[in-house]
Design a protein around this motif. Structure first.
Motif, PDB file in Angstrom:
ATOM      1  N   PRO A   1       0.663  -1.106  -0.110  1.00 61.95           N
ATOM      2  CA  PRO A   1       0.008  -0.044  -0.087  1.00 61.95           C
ATOM      3  C   PRO A   1       0.931   1.325  -0.099  1.00 61.95           C
ATOM      4  O   PRO A   1       0.430   2.267  -0.666  1.00 61.95           O
ATOM      5  N   ASP A   2       2.071   1.218   0.824  1.00 61.58           N
ATOM      6  CA  ASP A   2       2.631   2.544   0.732  1.00 61.58           C
ATOM      7  C   ASP A   2       3.317   2.808  -0.428  1.00 61.58           C
ATOM      8  O   ASP A   2       3.505   4.059  -0.876  1.00 61.58           O
ATOM      9  N   ILE A   3       3.893   1.872  -1.173  1.00 62.95           N
ATOM     10  CA  ILE A   3       4.343   2.207  -2.591  1.00 62.95           C
ATOM     11  C   ILE A   3       3.436   2.600  -3.429  1.00 62.95           C
ATOM     12  O   ILE A   3       3.463   3.364  -4.180  1.00 62.95           O
ATOM     13  N   VAL A   4       1.972   2.078  -3.524  1.00 64.05           N
ATOM     14  CA  VAL A   4       0.915   2.616  -4.528  1.00 64.05           C
ATOM     15  C   VAL A   4       0.560   3.952  -4.036  1.00 64.05           C
ATOM     16  O   VAL A   4       0.179   4.787  -4.945  1.00 64.05           O
ATOM     17  N   ILE A   5       0.533   4.140  -2.560  1.00 65.15           N
ATOM     18  CA  ILE A   5       0.179   5.634  -2.454  1.00 65.15           C
ATOM     19  C   ILE A   5       1.164   6.525  -2.725  1.00 65.15           C
ATOM     20  O   ILE A   5       0.749   7.559  -3.437  1.00 65.15           O
ATOM     21  N   LYS A   6       2.399   6.169  -2.619  1.00 59.42           N
ATOM     22  CA  LYS A   6       3.477   7.046  -3.040  1.00 59.42           C
ATOM     23  C   LYS A   6       3.377   7.294  -4.476  1.00 59.42           C
ATOM     24  O   LYS A   6       3.717   8.619  -5.052  1.00 59.42           O
ATOM     25  N   GLU A   7       3.107   6.221  -5.446  1.00 62.46           N
ATOM     26  CA  GLU A   7       3.015   6.713  -6.827  1.00 62.46           C
ATOM     27  C   GLU A   7       1.859   7.443  -7.226  1.00 62.46           C
ATOM     28  O   GLU A   7       2.045   8.225  -8.156  1.00 62.46           O
ATOM     29  N   ILE A   8       0.771   7.240  -6.599  1.00 62.08           N
ATOM     30  CA  ILE A   8      -0.417   7.874  -6.823  1.00 62.08           C
ATOM     31  C   ILE A   8      -0.021   9.556  -6.519  1.00 62.08           C
ATOM     32  O   ILE A   8      -0.514  10.465  -7.122  1.00 62.08           O
ATOM     33  N   ASN A   9       0.556   9.743  -5.303  1.00 62.75           N
ATOM     34  CA  ASN A   9       0.865  10.964  -4.853  1.00 62.75           C
ATOM     35  C   ASN A   9       1.881  11.618  -5.875  1.00 62.75           C
ATOM     36  O   ASN A   9       1.648  12.840  -5.972  1.00 62.75           O
ATOM     37  N   GLU A  10       2.710  11.053  -6.536  1.00 68.26           N
ATOM     38  CA  GLU A  10       3.295  11.440  -7.581  1.00 68.26           C
ATOM     39  C   GLU A  10       2.782  11.968  -8.704  1.00 68.26           C
ATOM     40  O   GLU A  10       3.072  13.226  -9.435  1.00 68.26           O
ATOM     41  N   ARG A  11       1.776  11.296  -9.243  1.00 65.51           N
ATOM     42  CA  ARG A  11       0.888  11.528 -10.273  1.00 65.51           C
ATOM     43  C   ARG A  11       0.126  12.817  -9.925  1.00 65.51           C
ATOM     44  O   ARG A  11      -0.241  14.051 -10.719  1.00 65.51           O
TER      45      ARG A  11
END
Length: 279
Positions: A8-18
């Motif tokens: 989850p923390d990786i997914v959230i990080k990548e969404i935040n980048e977008r």
């Protein structure tokens, strides 16, 4: 039901980048700049991010449908207005997705006994690496049971000759615990492609394997590890060195030199050296 394919923390990080990229487009839009083409390029990046992180294609497909802007060739003002609406719609969708991931909505249904979180995954990999020599001793060097069909003379024929041998044995220890672990994964590092020895995508873990040899210098080893540390994309990078020829003069100092925390680096960097055995 779609599920996330990484931690989850990786997914959230990548969404935040977008979302961060989107905020820049919104700022330009508010300054009356034309962002139509840039917005469509951004949507393509989002599609790739969603496709990589969610199991169901509908997540990325629906995003593209809901944020599509059909330009009005008769009215530039109408097109600009539609872009503004699509920018806000995009932000709402990604914010909702992020919130749902944080709430656990897209987590795969696993029993408590089966679930391994990222902290536990790092701990397990660390223990496997630090105790690699114990597997070698138990599997290949200890005396075999007299009633077994595996004979000691057959095991004695198996020798570690290079890093590919180390990699094979190590992968065989990791895969039963992490079935999705991948071997020799090629990635684009921007300047050139890189090859990761072992990857655990779900946890952002990469393991680089080295095996020292007679014609290698410690300086050459440091240079190779320095390059790997810089170019490899990972949340947690393990540098695993099988010091077959006892090349490293001071293993403790060497491990410390190649250790970094994510706060001051772009990844957690951890080095483990094994040299206690002859094999």
């Amino acid at each position: 039901m779609s599920m996330i394919q990484k931690e989850p923390d990786i997914v959230i990080k990548e969404i935040n980048e977008r979302i961060d990229d989107l905020e820049k487009l919104i700022s330009l839009y508010e300054q009356k700049q034309d962002v139509y083409n840039s917005f469509n390029s951004w949507r393509s990046n989002v599609k790739r991010t969603l496709s990589e992180n969610f199991s169901e294609p509908s997540i990325s497909r629906d995003f593209l449908i809901e944020t599509k802007v059909v330009p009005n060739k008769f009215s530039r003002a109408d097109t600009i207005s539609k872009v503004g609406e699509a920018l806000q719609k995009s932000k709402d969708i990604l914010s909702k997705l992020k919130s749902d991931v944080e709430s656990g909505k897209y987590l795969p249904e696993k029993s408590v006994e089966d679930h391994i979180d990222k902290t536990m995954a790092v701990t397990i990999i660390r223990k496997i690496l630090k105790n690699f020599h114990k597997h070698i001793e138990a599997m290949y060097q200890d005396e075999v049971h007299g009633n077994g069909t595996i004979k000691k003379e057959d095991l004695d024929k198996i020798k570690i000759g290079n890093e590919y041998d180390v990699q094979r044995i190590l992968y065989s220890l990791i895969r039963p615990i992490f079935p999705d672990a991948r071997l020799e994964v090629v990635d684009d590092a921007g300047y050139a492609s890189v090859r990761y020895d072992i990857v655990l995508d779900e946890y952002g873990i990469v393991i680089e394997v080295k095996c020292t040899r007679e014609n290698m210098t410690e300086r050459k080893l440091r240079e190779e590890l320095g390059s790997d540390s810089f170019h490899y994309e990972a949340d947690h990078l393990f540098l695993f060195i099988f010091d077959k020829v006892k090349l490293i003069k001071n293993p403790d100092a060497f491990e410390k030199a190649f250790r970094r925390e994510k706060q001051g680096f772009d990844k957690e960097l951890e080095t483990i050296i094994i040299r206690e055995i002859t094999f």
